[in-house]
Scaffold this active site. Structure first.
Site, PDB file in Angstrom:
ATOM      1  N   ARG A 168     -16.298 139.436 106.133  1.00 27.08           N
ATOM      2  CA  ARG A 168     -17.313 138.875 105.312  1.00 27.08           C
ATOM      3  C   ARG A 168     -18.408 138.395 106.038  1.00 27.08           C
ATOM      4  O   ARG A 168     -18.512 136.681 105.061  1.00 27.08           O
ATOM      5  CB  ARG A 168     -16.871 137.947 104.318  1.00 27.08           C
ATOM      6  N   ASP A 188     -26.285 112.854 104.191  1.00 24.01           N
ATOM      7  CA  ASP A 188     -26.823 112.473 102.733  1.00 24.01           C
ATOM      8  C   ASP A 188     -26.530 110.441 102.662  1.00 24.01           C
ATOM      9  O   ASP A 188     -25.130 110.845 102.333  1.00 24.01           O
ATOM     10  CB  ASP A 188     -26.505 113.146 101.115  1.00 24.01           C
TER      11      ASP A 188
END
Ligand code: HPA
Length: 238
Positions: free
Chosen positions: A43, A204
């Site tokens: 994946r 952030d």
């Protein structure tokens, strides 16, 4: 070989650094390890094994959110005999005293997630880091003189929402910041009797609406990577 990791038995080291992003795992392997070897690319969730100052370490990706890190950490603990996972990720600061690029060593993860309950019958909404790797991180940071915040963080299941203000549960537990994975990692480690820690870089400032720019990210995450690698080096007995 497990369902989601294609490494052969013995190809993953007992200590694994686990960023969320496969390209961050690739960066650490190629820039900071010697003789890195790609051991799984199922994946595109890349896992590498290499050496840091002659000690064998693996680095791989957890993906985003509790369900994803829940899968990778469980397979690492139960099918590859991994004993320690150090998640290295980013977070959004709730605490106005935090600045961009600050580092947090997560003491406990607070979450509304039902992951621990559904997986292991753990009813708590607060799960501590597991084992003594948290202490090793603090010891190494203190020895190096690298500043580090310690405390609770919020593992949220949602990145986007229409809710005003911060999570009441997170505020009740004085969470410094928000990310999305520690709760499931700590729940799995607790269930399996393994070690787990989480180091976060503040990317952030939520109230001030400031964030690290995409250009700054790679360099911004280096101190956290260095601290995780030095911690790994400190723990591994040859
Ligand atoms: N929310 C959740 N996870 C995060 C954030 C955020 O604001 N920033 C970095 N990881």
């Amino acid at each position: 070989m497990s369902i989601h990791i294609s490494a052969k038995p013995g190809e993953i080291a007992p200590l694994v650094l686990l960023p969320g992003d496969p390209l961050r795992a690739k960066f650490i392997a190629n820039e900071l390890l010697t003789n890195p070897r790609l051991v799984s690319e199922t994946r595109n969730c890349l896992f590498y094994t290499g050496y840091y100052k002659n000690k064998q370490i693996s680095v791989g990706a957890s993906g985003m959110g509790c369900p994803s890190i829940g899968i990778y950490s469980y397979e690492l603990y139960t099918e590859y005999q991994v004993d320690t996972i150090i998640r290295i990720g980013t977070c959004g600061a709730y605490d106005p005293g935090l600045r961009l690029f600050d580092l947090i060593n997560v003491k406990e993860a607070v979450s509304e997630s039902t992951f621990a309950l559904h997986a292991w019958g753990i009813h708590d909404s607060v799960i501590e880091c597991q084992g003594d790797v948290y202490n090793t991180i603090n010891t190494v940071a203190a020895q190096k003189g690298w500043p580090l915040h310690c405390g609770a963080i919020h593992s949220s299941d949602v990145f986007y929402s229409n809710q005003e203000g911060f999570s009441p549960l997170a505020m009740q537990h004085n969470c410094l910041a928000v990310e999305m994975e520690s709760f499931a990692l700590f729940a799995n480690a607790k269930h399996c009797g393994k070690n787990a820690a989480c180091l976060l870089t503040v990317s952030d400032l939520i109230a001030a609406k400031q964030k690290i720019s995409p250009d700054e990210r790679e360099k911004a995450l280096l101190p956290m990577m260095q601290l995780a690698l030095e911690t790994a080096h400190h723990r591994i007995i040859e």
